[in-house]
Write a protein that holds these residues in place. Structure first.
Motif, PDB file in Angstrom:
ATOM      1  N   LEU A 150      37.709  26.484  89.963  1.00 11.67           N
ATOM      2  CA  LEU A 150      36.982  25.834  88.729  1.00 11.67           C
ATOM      3  C   LEU A 150      36.331  27.138  87.811  1.00 11.67           C
ATOM      4  CD1 LEU A 150      36.012  23.099  87.436  1.00 11.67           C
ATOM      5  CD2 LEU A 150      33.968  23.501  88.603  1.00 11.67           C
ATOM      6  N   TYR A 151      35.820  27.986  88.608  1.00 14.61           N
ATOM      7  CA  TYR A 151      35.432  29.141  87.828  1.00 14.61           C
ATOM      8  C   TYR A 151      36.467  29.953  86.978  1.00 14.61           C
ATOM      9  CZ  TYR A 151      33.632  33.779  86.682  1.00 14.61           C
ATOM     10  OH  TYR A 151      33.097  34.717  86.405  1.00 14.61           O
ATOM     11  N   LEU A 152      37.633  30.003  87.659  1.00 15.49           N
ATOM     12  CA  LEU A 152      38.793  30.564  86.875  1.00 15.49           C
ATOM     13  C   LEU A 152      39.287  29.862  85.784  1.00 15.49           C
ATOM     14  CD1 LEU A 152      40.900  31.773  89.924  1.00 15.49           C
ATOM     15  CD2 LEU A 152      39.345  33.225  88.220  1.00 15.49           C
ATOM     16  N   LEU A 153      39.428  28.356  85.784  1.00 17.53           N
ATOM     17  CA  LEU A 153      39.557  27.554  84.672  1.00 17.53           C
ATOM     18  C   LEU A 153      38.729  27.640  83.566  1.00 17.53           C
ATOM     19  CD1 LEU A 153      41.817  25.580  83.374  1.00 17.53           C
ATOM     20  CD2 LEU A 153      40.633  23.775  84.717  1.00 17.53           C
ATOM     21  N   ASN A 154      37.437  27.734  84.023  1.00 19.42           N
ATOM     22  CA  ASN A 154      36.531  27.846  83.048  1.00 19.42           C
ATOM     23  C   ASN A 154      36.585  29.112  82.297  1.00 19.42           C
ATOM     24  OD1 ASN A 154      33.500  26.814  82.103  1.00 19.42           O
ATOM     25  ND2 ASN A 154      32.972  28.753  82.813  1.00 19.42           N
ATOM     26  N   ASP A 155      36.854  30.197  82.900  1.00 20.52           N
ATOM     27  CA  ASP A 155      36.838  31.263  82.563  1.00 20.52           C
ATOM     28  C   ASP A 155      38.261  31.342  81.362  1.00 20.52           C
ATOM     29  OD1 ASP A 155      35.967  34.219  82.073  1.00 20.52           O
ATOM     30  OD2 ASP A 155      37.775  34.646  83.030  1.00 20.52           O
ATOM     31  N   GLU A 156      39.180  30.509  81.846  1.00 19.89           N
ATOM     32  CA  GLU A 156      40.288  30.585  80.996  1.00 19.89           C
ATOM     33  C   GLU A 156      39.915  29.732  79.561  1.00 19.89           C
ATOM     34  OE1 GLU A 156      44.660  27.625  81.081  1.00 19.89           O
ATOM     35  OE2 GLU A 156      44.086  28.839  82.955  1.00 19.89           O
ATOM     36  N   LEU A 157      39.333  28.781  79.902  1.00 13.86           N
ATOM     37  CA  LEU A 157      38.918  27.719  78.780  1.00 13.86           C
ATOM     38  C   LEU A 157      38.152  28.477  77.774  1.00 13.86           C
ATOM     39  CD1 LEU A 157      38.644  24.277  80.039  1.00 13.86           C
ATOM     40  CD2 LEU A 157      40.504  25.238  79.131  1.00 13.86           C
ATOM     41  N   TYR A 210      33.715  14.957  71.060  1.00 15.04           N
ATOM     42  CA  TYR A 210      33.983  16.242  71.665  1.00 15.04           C
ATOM     43  C   TYR A 210      32.904  17.071  71.437  1.00 15.04           C
ATOM     44  CZ  TYR A 210      38.748  14.578  71.856  1.00 15.04           C
ATOM     45  OH  TYR A 210      39.795  13.675  72.029  1.00 15.04           O
ATOM     46  N   LEU A 211      31.799  17.273  70.682  1.00 10.60           N
ATOM     47  CA  LEU A 211      30.689  17.827  70.809  1.00 10.60           C
ATOM     48  C   LEU A 211      29.804  17.290  71.557  1.00 10.60           C
ATOM     49  CD1 LEU A 211      29.624  18.387  66.971  1.00 10.60           C
ATOM     50  CD2 LEU A 211      29.937  20.207  68.760  1.00 10.60           C
ATOM     51  N   SER A 212      29.960  16.002  71.790  1.00  8.97           N
ATOM     52  CA  SER A 212      28.995  15.415  72.980  1.00  8.97           C
ATOM     53  C   SER A 212      29.718  15.998  74.286  1.00  8.97           C
ATOM     54  CB  SER A 212      29.035  13.675  73.059  1.00  8.97           C
ATOM     55  OG  SER A 212      28.356  13.135  73.861  1.00  8.97           O
ATOM     56  N   MET A 213      30.706  16.032  74.592  1.00  6.92           N
ATOM     57  CA  MET A 213      31.616  16.673  75.806  1.00  6.92           C
ATOM     58  C   MET A 213      31.118  18.073  75.879  1.00  6.92           C
ATOM     59  SD  MET A 213      34.963  14.671  75.858  1.00  6.92           S
ATOM     60  CE  MET A 213      35.038  12.985  76.397  1.00  6.92           C
ATOM     61  N   CYS A 214      30.980  18.734  74.806  1.00  6.13           N
ATOM     62  CA  CYS A 214      30.702  20.145  74.836  1.00  6.13           C
ATOM     63  C   CYS A 214      29.358  20.220  75.235  1.00  6.13           C
ATOM     64  CB  CYS A 214      30.670  20.557  73.378  1.00  6.13           C
ATOM     65  SG  CYS A 214      29.849  22.564  72.931  1.00  6.13           S
ATOM     66  N   SER A 215      28.389  19.565  74.834  1.00  9.59           N
ATOM     67  CA  SER A 215      26.953  19.420  75.227  1.00  9.59           C
ATOM     68  C   SER A 215      26.648  19.041  76.713  1.00  9.59           C
ATOM     69  CB  SER A 215      26.298  18.332  74.331  1.00  9.59           C
ATOM     70  OG  SER A 215      24.785  18.304  74.781  1.00  9.59           O
ATOM     71  N   TYR A 216      27.570  18.140  77.138  1.00 13.64           N
ATOM     72  CA  TYR A 216      27.546  17.906  78.687  1.00 13.64           C
ATOM     73  C   TYR A 216      27.940  19.180  79.335  1.00 13.64           C
ATOM     74  CZ  TYR A 216      29.673  15.929  82.901  1.00 13.64           C
ATOM     75  OH  TYR A 216      29.950  15.771  84.299  1.00 13.64           O
ATOM     76  N   PHE A 217      28.991  19.767  79.030  1.00  8.51           N
ATOM     77  CA  PHE A 217      29.312  21.096  79.829  1.00  8.51           C
ATOM     78  C   PHE A 217      28.451  22.012  79.587  1.00  8.51           C
ATOM     79  CE2 PHE A 217      33.434  18.910  79.812  1.00  8.51           C
ATOM     80  CZ  PHE A 217      33.844  18.883  81.040  1.00  8.51           C
ATOM     81  N   MET A 218      27.788  22.275  78.446  1.00  7.31           N
ATOM     82  CA  MET A 218      26.794  23.398  78.253  1.00  7.31           C
ATOM     83  C   MET A 218      25.338  23.053  79.140  1.00  7.31           C
ATOM     84  SD  MET A 218      26.712  23.825  73.867  1.00  7.31           S
ATOM     85  CE  MET A 218      25.715  25.260  74.030  1.00  7.31           C
ATOM     86  N   ASP A 219      25.193  21.926  79.212  1.00  6.82           N
ATOM     87  CA  ASP A 219      24.068  21.365  80.114  1.00  6.82           C
ATOM     88  C   ASP A 219      24.348  21.604  81.802  1.00  6.82           C
ATOM     89  OD1 ASP A 219      21.533  20.192  80.357  1.00  6.82           O
ATOM     90  OD2 ASP A 219      22.372  18.399  81.211  1.00  6.82           O
ATOM     91  N   ARG A 220      25.595  22.058  82.093  1.00  5.95           N
ATOM     92  CA  ARG A 220      26.047  22.328  83.249  1.00  5.95           C
ATOM     93  C   ARG A 220      26.519  23.708  83.529  1.00  5.95           C
ATOM     94  NH1 ARG A 220      25.897  17.428  82.231  1.00  5.95           N
ATOM     95  NH2 ARG A 220      25.676  15.850  83.630  1.00  5.95           N
ATOM     96  N   PHE A 234      34.373  25.182  79.403  1.00  6.35           N
ATOM     97  CA  PHE A 234      34.892  23.748  79.363  1.00  6.35           C
ATOM     98  C   PHE A 234      34.092  23.602  77.851  1.00  6.35           C
ATOM     99  CE2 PHE A 234      35.844  24.053  83.575  1.00  6.35           C
ATOM    100  CZ  PHE A 234      36.967  22.971  83.595  1.00  6.35           C
ATOM    101  N   ALA A 235      32.740  23.838  77.647  1.00 11.88           N
ATOM    102  CA  ALA A 235      31.956  23.761  76.445  1.00 11.88           C
ATOM    103  C   ALA A 235      32.621  24.228  75.320  1.00 11.88           C
ATOM    104  CB  ALA A 235      30.498  24.218  76.605  1.00 11.88           C
ATOM    105  N   ASN A 236      33.447  25.498  75.441  1.00  8.59           N
ATOM    106  CA  ASN A 236      34.158  26.067  74.295  1.00  8.59           C
ATOM    107  C   ASN A 236      35.199  25.458  74.006  1.00  8.59           C
ATOM    108  OD1 ASN A 236      34.915  28.424  72.516  1.00  8.59           O
ATOM    109  ND2 ASN A 236      36.534  28.511  74.078  1.00  8.59           N
TER     110      ASN A 236
END
Length: 169
Positions: free
Chosen positions: A151-158, A24-34, A39-41
């Motif tokens: 996608l922006y709204l879901l990102n904001d929710e997460l 999950y930290l790897s996935m966090c990094s994937y989303f931080m990079d984007r 999603f990273a949170n």
């Protein structure tokens, strides 16, 4: 006191929880990079939860006069095909963890190890919640499709997700 077999299985489960945290930290990094901070949170909190699960297992094994032996942790994947792929892999991984916990419960019942059986009930409940949450997010992502506003709204929710007490949201 737990049996050698149960101790071995709990050690393996502990290692799976630590691997989950790394995944999950790897996935966090994937989303931080984007630049998808929500999603990273989500995955950073998920990683922290998995470490709490490992801590619970660590403490339990020692409480019943067993010992946790730290094993090597395999490196998780660092790249994912898409956001949906990431969540599909998350669901598959959570289902794998659920099966592993079920195997522990089965072993505890076969041995008449009621203390371990009782201890594992929290993890069963947690896995039901984990799988349901990921299925819900995956469903939302499939509905969103290429809609960047959604996608922006879901990102904001997460982005609002926080670590709760004892690994619960």
């Amino acid at each position: 006191m737990i049996s050698d077999k149960m101790q071995q299985m709990l050690n393996e489960q502990y290692n799976k929880e630590v691997y989950s945290a790394h995944l999950y930290l790897s996935m966090c990094s994937y989303f931080m990079d984007r630049d998808l901070d929500g999603f990273a949170n989500y995955f950073r909190v998920q990683s922290q939860e998995e470490l709490q699960h490992a801590d619970k297992q660590f403490d339990y094994v020692h409480d019943v006069d067993g010992k946790i032996t730290i094993l090597p942790v395999e490196a998780p994947p660092a790249e994912f095909e898409s956001i949906i792929d990431c969540f599909e892999q998350t669901l598959a991984h959570e289902q794998y963890v659920t099966k592993s916990i079920y195997a522990l419960v089965k072993q505890a019942l076969e041995e008449g190890d009621f203390a371990t059986h009782t201890f594992l009930q929290w993890f069963i409940t947690e896995q039901v919640e984990e799988e349901a949450t990921v299925k819900n997010l995956l469903s939302k992502l499939k509905m969103i499709g290429d809609n960047t506003s959604a996608l922006y709204l879901l990102n904001d929710e997460l982005l609002q997700r926080q670590l709760g007490a004892e690994g619960a949201e």
